[in-house]
Design an enzyme around this catalytic site. Sequence first.
Site, short mmCIF file in Angstrom:
data_model
loop_
_atom_site.label_atom_id
_atom_site.label_comp_id
_atom_site.label_asym_id
_atom_site.label_seq_id
_atom_site.Cartn_x
_atom_site.Cartn_y
_atom_site.Cartn_z
N CYS A 180 0.83 -1.21 0.00
CA CYS A 180 0.00 0.00 0.00
C CYS A 180 0.86 1.25 0.00
O CYS A 180 1.97 1.26 0.52
CB CYS A 180 -0.87 0.02 1.24
SG CYS A 180 -1.89 -1.43 1.42
N ARG A 189 5.23 0.22 -6.14
CA ARG A 189 5.22 -0.55 -4.90
C ARG A 189 4.31 -1.77 -4.99
O ARG A 189 4.41 -2.68 -4.17
CB ARG A 189 4.73 0.34 -3.74
CG ARG A 189 5.66 1.48 -3.40
CD ARG A 189 4.98 2.49 -2.53
NE ARG A 189 4.68 1.95 -1.22
CZ ARG A 189 5.43 2.12 -0.14
NH1 ARG A 189 6.53 2.81 -0.22
NH2 ARG A 189 5.09 1.61 1.02
N LYS A 249 6.71 -3.95 -4.01
CA LYS A 249 8.12 -3.57 -3.94
C LYS A 249 8.62 -3.63 -2.51
O LYS A 249 9.72 -4.08 -2.25
CB LYS A 249 8.29 -2.14 -4.51
CG LYS A 249 9.72 -1.65 -4.53
CD LYS A 249 10.56 -2.44 -5.50
CE LYS A 249 12.02 -2.07 -5.48
NZ LYS A 249 12.85 -3.11 -6.11
N GLU A 257 18.95 -16.72 -7.22
CA GLU A 257 18.50 -15.37 -7.61
C GLU A 257 18.02 -15.38 -9.06
O GLU A 257 17.02 -14.74 -9.40
CB GLU A 257 19.65 -14.37 -7.39
CG GLU A 257 19.43 -12.97 -7.96
CD GLU A 257 18.23 -12.22 -7.40
OE1 GLU A 257 17.57 -12.70 -6.47
OE2 GLU A 257 17.93 -11.13 -7.94
N LYS A 261 14.31 -14.29 -10.19
CA LYS A 261 14.04 -13.21 -11.17
C LYS A 261 13.11 -13.71 -12.26
O LYS A 261 12.15 -13.03 -12.63
CB LYS A 261 15.33 -12.70 -11.83
CG LYS A 261 16.19 -11.76 -11.06
CD LYS A 261 15.67 -10.38 -10.85
CE LYS A 261 14.84 -10.29 -9.60
NZ LYS A 261 15.49 -10.12 -8.34
N GLU A 316 9.55 -14.17 -10.94
CA GLU A 316 8.87 -12.91 -10.60
C GLU A 316 8.32 -12.19 -11.82
O GLU A 316 7.19 -11.73 -11.80
CB GLU A 316 9.87 -11.95 -9.93
CG GLU A 316 10.18 -12.26 -8.51
CD GLU A 316 10.98 -11.13 -7.89
OE1 GLU A 316 10.48 -10.49 -6.97
OE2 GLU A 316 12.12 -10.89 -8.34
N ASN A 357 -1.98 2.17 5.69
CA ASN A 357 -1.02 1.10 5.35
C ASN A 357 -0.81 0.27 6.61
O ASN A 357 -0.71 0.84 7.70
CB ASN A 357 0.34 1.68 4.95
CG ASN A 357 0.33 2.33 3.59
OD1 ASN A 357 -0.69 2.34 2.92
ND2 ASN A 357 1.47 2.87 3.20
N HIS A 413 20.32 -35.42 -6.50
CA HIS A 413 19.53 -35.89 -5.35
C HIS A 413 18.05 -35.62 -5.55
O HIS A 413 17.28 -35.67 -4.59
CB HIS A 413 20.02 -35.22 -4.06
CG HIS A 413 21.45 -35.54 -3.75
ND1 HIS A 413 21.85 -36.78 -3.32
CD2 HIS A 413 22.58 -34.80 -3.86
CE1 HIS A 413 23.17 -36.79 -3.15
NE2 HIS A 413 23.63 -35.59 -3.47
#
Length: 608
Positions: free
Chosen positions: A2, A27, A603, A481, A485, A488, A100, A504
Amino acid sequence: MCGIVCYVGNKDAKPILLEGLKRLEYRGYDSAGLAVQDGEKIRWSRAVGKIVELESKLNGVEMKGTIGIAHTRWATHGEPSEENAHPQRDRDENVFVIHNGIIENYHTLRKKLEREGISFRSETDTEVLAHLIALNFTGDLSDAVRKTMSQVEGTFGIGVIHRFTPGEIVVARRGSPLIIGVSDEGHFVASDVAAMARYTNKVVHLEDNELASVTVDDFSISTAQAKHIVRSTETVEWRAQDAELNGFPHFMLKEIYEQPMTVKNAIRGRLEPGEGVPKLGGIMPVWDKLKECRHMVLVACGTSHYAACVGKYIFEKLTEIDTEVGLASEFRYRKLNFPPNTFVIAISQSGETADTLAAIREAKRKGASLLGIVNVVGSSISRETDAGIYNHAGPEIGVASTKNFTSQLTILTLLALLLGRHQSLSLTEGIQAIRALESLPDLMQRVLSQANHIEAISEKYYRCRNWLFLGRKYNYPIAMEGALKLKEVSYIHAEGYAAGEMKHGPIALINPEMPTVAIIPKDEMYEKMTSNIHEVKSRKGPVIAIATEGDDRIRDVVDDLIEVPATLDFLNPLLTVIPCQLLAYYCAKFLDRDIDKPRNLAKSVTVE
Ligand code: M6R
């Protein structure tokens, strides 16, 4: 998550609020709304979806007034709908609130209010605030808000206007950031400086359990116990143009391209090349204690957590400090028992991540000293830690964190090098590391110059629904990472694995439709990584290798090759992560995703 923007000044509030909301879009949100006051009249509007929906609803609607509150909502209680969007209002439509955070005892309060005959229009926790403030109002809005603060549990940043106190906005904070902006056009209050960057860089931070009454020419801060607070303004280094696209199609791509500059900014003025030692002014207040530290814990979430995972290897390489990594969202539930002189380092772009804040508060309670590696100046983590180092990466608008990751790695390296040089690291090793750090921006530029090649690889594979990322040691967190990415921004399922773990379990997934990104720079892990690549190839899995320039041996084995220049082993992640970022970006572009504002993501994650 928010976002809040409030304005009281000498200009029409509506366009200023709408512009502020647009600057908060990054955000993450699912609905938006605003209320504008003109004397005793308050007009409001709300819409589900993007700000443009709100804007088109307001088209042609007269909404005069130079004072108003506005909000972007990221649903927590109740689905995204117009009725659940903010502002929320009381029964008589006297009080309008934007909020918020989360009111934890809202259920009990709501039941109590319903028993008293108040019917609710929304499913939100925020509506409870509107009714309570209305009931507590006896002529002074600050008093009503203060009394309400004593009745609610949980976190909040709120902005409130009341029909019978025209010309005044009351704002209050507990756990959710609020910043007052002072400008020639009047006063702003926002959850993020981005909302007011066009008008001012002079700000005053509200602390937890404080409220402020804000009017066109004044603001007055007080505590929940009504003690008056005097606080002077600070200047933030935030230029409005930093939050513009400047010709790039997306902020994510712009921020990937900014990395040579942001890494330069992270090291600027922080190196003493002749001594082979960094100088980090921000940690001087705790230096005597820090240089004796033998146990360190790095806590963070998401991408910052992967930076911490690389950091652990760097600390092990350069220092004698026993270093562990904690996922902030789990950390506070552990039985923490720190050895004496433990430092806990919180790593966070926003400095507002609720889990990371909770982790450091718990660590403090258990006697640890706290450091912060943070990008947003004046953020909660930067204020609650004993000392810290800023990233100086400028605003990161794309929801997917890119440039902050490489800044965090740079700063972790500087810190490890500084501590290592006070331990066993030699002058020669220190000088070598500093030279390598200084050359990084140029090397990063060389990786970026392959963007077209990486775009072509993405075009070849973007239809594949499952990807695997493999790496070892310093590049194991880069595999995680890289997978994060891709997930996302493109919504492609991806797994990041330590390459040795593949056999494994995940090896069962390998088939010609599942690409593997293998991160294999020339380091001590090279031979083992090569074997893992062969294991994938023998099962007909396509392999995209991220390898050191001139590695012809690997070129012959893999399907696609992305080259990175050679550097010191512990600095490789700063280069190998860039192709991963670009692969994610271009796959998302080919899939026509909302790259800067991926679905469901925020964000700055300010709820636990
Ligand atoms: O602001 P922070 O660095 O504390 O944020 C932590 C995570 O929420 C963040 O890195 C998140 O995982 C990003 N979406 C990653 O791209």
